[in-house]
Design an enzyme around this catalytic site. Sequence first.
Site, PDB file in Angstrom:
ATOM      1  N   ASP A   1       0.901  -1.377  -0.083  1.00  0.00           N
ATOM      2  CA  ASP A   1       0.025   0.012  -0.126  1.00  0.00           C
ATOM      3  C   ASP A   1       0.942   1.206   0.106  1.00  0.00           C
ATOM      4  O   ASP A   1       1.723   1.360   0.779  1.00  0.00           O
ATOM      5  CB  ASP A   1      -0.928  -0.003   1.254  1.00  0.00           C
ATOM      6  CG  ASP A   1      -1.688   1.099   1.433  1.00  0.00           C
ATOM      7  OD1 ASP A   1      -1.630   1.999   0.815  1.00  0.00           O
ATOM      8  OD2 ASP A   1      -2.696   1.207   2.306  1.00  0.00           O
TER       9      ASP A   1
ATOM     10  N   ASP B   1      -6.379   6.455  -5.359  1.00  0.00           N
ATOM     11  CA  ASP B   1      -6.730   7.802  -5.020  1.00  0.00           C
ATOM     12  C   ASP B   1      -7.678   7.738  -3.613  1.00  0.00           C
ATOM     13  O   ASP B   1      -7.349   8.578  -2.661  1.00  0.00           O
ATOM     14  CB  ASP B   1      -7.809   8.078  -6.024  1.00  0.00           C
ATOM     15  CG  ASP B   1      -7.863   9.773  -6.215  1.00  0.00           C
ATOM     16  OD1 ASP B   1      -7.413  10.258  -5.475  1.00  0.00           O
ATOM     17  OD2 ASP B   1      -8.715  10.056  -7.073  1.00  0.00           O
TER      18      ASP B   1
END
Length: 176
Positions: A14, A38
Site C-alpha cells: 500500500d 486515489d
Amino acid sequence: MSELDTSIRPWEGDITALNVDVIVNAANKSLRGGGGVDGAIHRGAGPALLEECRTRYPDGGFTGGAFVTAGHRLNAKWVIHTIGPHWDGGDRGESDLLADCYRNSLQATADLGARTVALPAISTGIFGYPAEEAALIAVHTVRESLREPGHGIEEVVLVAFSSRMLAIYQRFLETE
Ligand code: AR6
C-alpha cells in the site's frame, strides 16, 4: 545527480504506508478523490486533502498533468496528483499520455526539492491500461527523466499492488 546515482526500487504494498517525500496519486480530472489508490490516499491524508484540492484546483486538472498538494496526515510531505489516460485500445495517444504522467510527476518532484518519490502503476486499475505495456512505459520514462541533470532525486519507488505487477517491474528493471 545522474541516473546512476538514483535507485529505482520495485516494491509491493500500500503506497500510503511508505516513508517517502512524495507520493504520486493516480487521480482523475476532477481532482476530487475516487476509488483505487486515489481513495486510499485521500483516506490516509484525511479530509484536508480534498479541501486543498478544491481550493488549489477549482477546475480540476488534465490528463498527463501533475498537480501538487501537501501530504497532510500521510508520512509523505507532498502528494502529486497525476491523471492517467483511460485505456481505449491503444490508438488514442494513451502511451504518450501515460509517459507524460511519469515525466511530469518526476519534474514536479524535482521542482519541490524532494529526494524520494513513490509512484503507483498509473492507469492499470480502474482505467484499464494493460499491466505490461504500462510497466514498460513507467520504467523507460523514469529512466529517461533521471538522465536530466540536477534533478536531486535519490530514490524512485515503483509500487506494485500485486505480486504479478511486482514481477513485471522486476523483470523490466533487469532487462530494459
Ligand atoms: N497502493 C498502491 N497501489 C494501489 C493501491 C494502493 N493503496 N490501491 C490500488 N493500487 P487505480 P487508475 C493500484 O484504479 O487505473 C480512481 O477512482 C492498482 O492495483 O487506483 O489510474 C481515480 O479517482 C493499480 O495497479 O487508478 C480515477 O477515477 C494502480 O494502483 C481512476 O480510479 C492504479 O489503479 C484512476 O484509475
